[in-house]
Scaffold this motif. Structure first.
Motif, PDB file in Angstrom:
ATOM      1  N   SER B 133       0.821  -1.221   0.000  1.00 44.73           N
ATOM      2  CA  SER B 133       0.000   0.000   0.000  1.00 44.73           C
ATOM      3  C   SER B 133       0.849   1.263   0.000  1.00 44.73           C
ATOM      4  O   SER B 133       0.555   2.193   0.737  1.00 44.73           O
ATOM      5  N   ALA B 134       1.887   1.308  -0.831  1.00 41.72           N
ATOM      6  CA  ALA B 134       2.774   2.469  -0.786  1.00 41.72           C
ATOM      7  C   ALA B 134       2.027   3.766  -1.101  1.00 41.72           C
ATOM      8  O   ALA B 134       2.129   4.741  -0.350  1.00 41.72           O
ATOM      9  N   LEU B 135       1.255   3.754  -2.178  1.00 43.60           N
ATOM     10  CA  LEU B 135       0.588   4.999  -2.580  1.00 43.60           C
ATOM     11  C   LEU B 135      -0.442   5.473  -1.548  1.00 43.60           C
ATOM     12  O   LEU B 135      -0.406   6.634  -1.143  1.00 43.60           O
ATOM     13  N   PRO B 136      -1.343   4.599  -1.096  1.00 43.60           N
ATOM     14  CA  PRO B 136      -2.290   5.056  -0.070  1.00 43.60           C
ATOM     15  C   PRO B 136      -1.599   5.537   1.205  1.00 43.60           C
ATOM     16  O   PRO B 136      -2.013   6.535   1.790  1.00 43.60           O
ATOM     17  N   LEU B 137      -0.513   4.852   1.593  1.00 45.78           N
ATOM     18  CA  LEU B 137       0.198   5.290   2.795  1.00 45.78           C
ATOM     19  C   LEU B 137       0.788   6.672   2.580  1.00 45.78           C
ATOM     20  O   LEU B 137       0.758   7.522   3.471  1.00 45.78           O
ATOM     21  N   LEU B 138       1.303   6.891   1.364  1.00 42.64           N
ATOM     22  CA  LEU B 138       1.842   8.216   1.044  1.00 42.64           C
ATOM     23  C   LEU B 138       0.735   9.255   1.192  1.00 42.64           C
ATOM     24  O   LEU B 138       0.935  10.320   1.783  1.00 42.64           O
ATOM     25  N   ALA B 274      -4.854   5.802   5.122  1.00 42.71           N
ATOM     26  CA  ALA B 274      -4.382   5.051   3.951  1.00 42.71           C
ATOM     27  C   ALA B 274      -5.382   3.959   3.593  1.00 42.71           C
ATOM     28  O   ALA B 274      -5.662   3.719   2.415  1.00 42.71           O
ATOM     29  N   GLY B 275      -5.937   3.302   4.628  1.00 37.79           N
ATOM     30  CA  GLY B 275      -6.966   2.281   4.383  1.00 37.79           C
ATOM     31  C   GLY B 275      -8.156   2.895   3.673  1.00 37.79           C
ATOM     32  O   GLY B 275      -8.666   2.353   2.690  1.00 37.79           O
ATOM     33  N   LEU B 349       8.109  -4.020   7.889  1.00 34.39           N
ATOM     34  CA  LEU B 349       8.968  -4.176   6.707  1.00 34.39           C
ATOM     35  C   LEU B 349       9.536  -5.572   6.595  1.00 34.39           C
ATOM     36  O   LEU B 349       9.795  -6.054   5.500  1.00 34.39           O
ATOM     37  N   LEU B 350       9.740  -6.237   7.735  1.00 40.34           N
ATOM     38  CA  LEU B 350      10.492  -7.497   7.682  1.00 40.34           C
ATOM     39  C   LEU B 350       9.616  -8.746   7.783  1.00 40.34           C
ATOM     40  O   LEU B 350       9.981  -9.783   7.229  1.00 40.34           O
ATOM     41  N   ALA B 351       8.484  -8.673   8.472  1.00 38.84           N
ATOM     42  CA  ALA B 351       7.715  -9.897   8.727  1.00 38.84           C
ATOM     43  C   ALA B 351       7.071 -10.421   7.454  1.00 38.84           C
ATOM     44  O   ALA B 351       6.712  -9.644   6.557  1.00 38.84           O
TER      45      ALA B 351
END
Lengths: 293, 368
Positions: B133-138, B274-275, B349-351
């Motif tokens: 969800s990169a764009l919505p988070l942005l 973002a959701g 980021l890691l899980a």
């Protein structure tokens, strides 16, 4: 997915792997509204009872009481619906009482994601507008207008689509259906008592049985079943006279033997129509011989 | 099953008016009645099993009963199929239709087990949804940051804006007219003593913040604009609030004070936004799909984002209720706040990396 309407009910059809189509009837708006009202009444009733119990017993210090109540007030909104539908597979307490349930619109397992999604939208469709309606006095003209538009938009959605999905149902891909309830009524062809005083023989000629179709037969079946309590028993004399006139039945039917006549007619008619069905002749109603059908 | 059907009926059309009350011999029954008599036992058995499975879940059935459920279910389906063709007995048809519908739900739509669900969600579902969800988070974080910058700039231009942005019950006594000493005391003050008060306060905050987050999320369906606006407004409040302390020379202290819980809490609000943005984008830009399909597909990740936001808000409420009052040193506050922020980031980021590859391959294989 087949879409049929029968008995003024909206049906949603599925084809299971067995290849036999089955259908669910979409829950009515009234039933869903009733279930929602029941859920709200139950949850808020629980809070009121809790407060009352704690105030009268005084078991907890005031801060702990406040914390507990705040937590409960939060829990009875969205989380209650999510948990209830998770635990009871698509049924909250209110839905159980009313007899409706949530199912996956694709006919598969109801996933937790769907339950969460459809209930999160409840915040936007129910709780917030209702809260706004209650505070409408303190609002400016624009606020009132906004509330009105919001409430209308939310109300129109389930009324405007065939499957009566609200926004949350659309997001989650679910539908709400009547929980099927089944009662196996006795087979009339077996269980009908001969009500005439003397066992009487009624003979029907093929011409007598060529008049009616499936619809009339099943209507007669409904009439012949024991009437629902509170309803007036049907006038068998009137019905049998009508049938005799329509099919041109020549033998006399003495008063008092109408019921026995109807039973015999039901049996003969059913046998006739079922035999025709086996040979591919499905007579849906009495207009089967009309030109063009 | 169909032998009874295929069997030719030799009797001539006509009634058999012997008293139906007496048990008629088999040959005298209607074909459909005979069909029913022969199979009724199986249906009743299926009915029993279905009722039990509906009440206590399919897990309450024993191994043999589960096998029996499968067998009787297939028999009932078969009966339904035949009955639709040969029988005009409405009672029978209605019964079989509903019985089969109920059995279908028990067999093909059973309940998901709740135990494994939570684990899967935390270890795989949420982190992967965030990474997708990169764009919505942005959009979410941008709304907050833009709001904060605008709030700060407007406030430094004219302190009167403070009263426009910040609701009075949130500001309490903390207004631009308050003295430096008073403002400092609200940052370092310790007016909450008993742990019970803290618990009450934090449960209140949690309930309040979660409701805002859910609202921000669910309003996203109206083209994402209300989500953006609400988050932007939250940013405005934040900016004006920060500006009020900053102009009094308390910028560093208030930054530390806000950091300890705000890193988690404000991030949660942005994630909820973002959701909402995912939902709004699905409606705005559905691409090749219909809007409804797009909405349904986007909702998967959107819901995971909002669950994440709720989790973060629980954490934030605990931090705010307990740690903020207990930890007074600004350095410690900064360290705890941003440290927890780093932990969130590491988890998200890691899980669930190893499963992601498989999932992508599976998706790549099936998607057109």
């Amino acid at each position: 997915m087949s879409r049929r309407v029968r008995d003024r009910k909206r049906l949603e059809g599925y084809l299971p792997p067995e290849g036999v189509p089955i259908s669910f009837s979409i829950a009515s708006i009234g039933a869903r509204f009733g279930a929602q009202v029941l859920d709200i009444a139950l949850t808020y009733g629980f809070i009121i009872l809790l407060v009352y119990a704690m105030v009268t017993t005084g078991a907890l210090p005031i801060e702990a009481m406040f914390a507990l109540i705040m937590l409960c007030v939060f829990l009875i909104r969205v989380p209650y619906y999510i948990l209830a539908e998770l635990v009871w597979n698509g049924r909250t307490v209110g839905k159980r009482i009313v007899g409706i349930r949530v199912i996956n619109a694709e006919g598969r397992r109801l996933t937790p994601h769907q339950i969460v999604a459809r209930n999160l939208m409840k915040e936007v469709e129910l709780f917030t507008p209702v809260t706004m309606v209650f505070t409408v006095d303190a609002m400016s003209g624009l606020g009132v207008l906004l509330t009105l538009v919001w409430v209308l938009a939310v109300l129109i959605v389930p009324l405007a689509n065939r499957r009566r999905q609200r926004l949350g149902d659309m997001v989650a891909g679910t539908i709400v259906v009547d929980n099927p309830r089944n009662v196996l009524l006795p087979d009339l062809a077996l269980s009908l008592p001969a009500q005439g005083s003397v066992p009487h023989v009624f003979d029907f000629l093929p011409a007598h049985l060529d008049i009616y179709g499936r619809f009339e037969l099943q209507t007669l079946e409904k009439v012949l079943r024991d009437p629902v309590r509170g309803e007036e028993p049907p006038d068998f004399g009137q019905i049998s006279r009508t049938i005799i006139r329509k099919i041109g039945y020549a033998d006399p039917v003495r008063p008092g033997q109408e019921r026995a006549f109807l039973n015999a007619f039901y049996r003969a008619q059913r046998e006739h129509l079922e035999t025709l069905r086996l040979f591919g002749n499905r007579r849906e109603d009495k207009f089967h011989s009309a030109p063009g059908s | 099953m169909t032998d009874a059907v295929a069997e030719q009926d030799k009797r001539r059309t006509g009634s058999s008016p012997d008293s139906p009350a007496a048990p008629a011999p088999q040959g005298e029954l209607l074909r459909s009645a005979r069909f029913r008599v022969e199979r009724e036992g199986h249906w009743r058995r299926l009915d029993e099993l279905v009722v039990r499975a509906e009440k206590a879940g399919p897990a309450s059935l024993s191994y043999d009963e589960t096998r029996e459920l499968a067998t009787t279910y297939r028999q009932a389906m078969n009966s339904l199929s035949v009955a639709r063709d040969i029988s005009l007995d409405r009672a029978l048809l209605d019964y079989l239709e509903t019985l089969c519908a109920r059995a279908y739900l028990v067999v093909y739509a059973p309940q998901e087990s709740i135990g494994g669900l939570t684990g899967r969600l935390l270890s795989i579902g949420i982190p992967q949804a965030v990474r997708r969800s990169a764009l919505p988070l942005l959009i979410g974080f941008l709304a907050m940051v833009l709001g904060a910058v605008a709030g700060y700039v407007l406030f430094t231009g004219d302190p009167g804006w403070f009263y426009t942005f910040v609701p009075p019950d949130l500001a309490d006594m903390r207004t631009p007219e308050a003295s430096v000493d008073y403002l400092r005391s609200t940052i370092y003050g310790n007016d909450f003593d008993a742990a019970e008060t803290l618990a009450a306060f934090s449960s209140y905050l949690f309930s309040h913040n979660t409701r805002i987050a859910i609202l921000i999320f669910s309003l996203g369906i109206f083209l994402a604009l209300p989500s953006f606006a609400l988050t932007f407004y939250n940013g405005l409040v934040l900016g004006a609030f920060f500006g009020m302390f900053a102009v009094k020379g308390l910028g560093y202290d208030v930054f530390a004070w806000l950091s300890i819980h705000g890193v988690t809490e404000l991030a949660a609000i942005c994630i909820a936004c973002a959701g909402g943005a995912r939902l709004g984008l699905a409606v705005l830009l559905p691409g090749q799909r219909t809007r409804r399909d797009a909405l349904r597909e986007q909702a998967h990740d959107a819901v995971k984002l909002v669950i994440l936001a709720a989790l973060m808000l629980v954490a934030a409420a605990f931090i705010e209720g307990f740690l903020r009052q207990l930890v007074q040193d600004p350095k410690m506050r900064l360290a705890i706040g941003w440290g927890i922020g780093a932990l969130w980031l590491a988890w998200l980021l890691l899980a669930g990396r190893s499963d992601e590859k498989q999932a992508n391959e599976a998706r790549g294989g099936s998607a057109p």
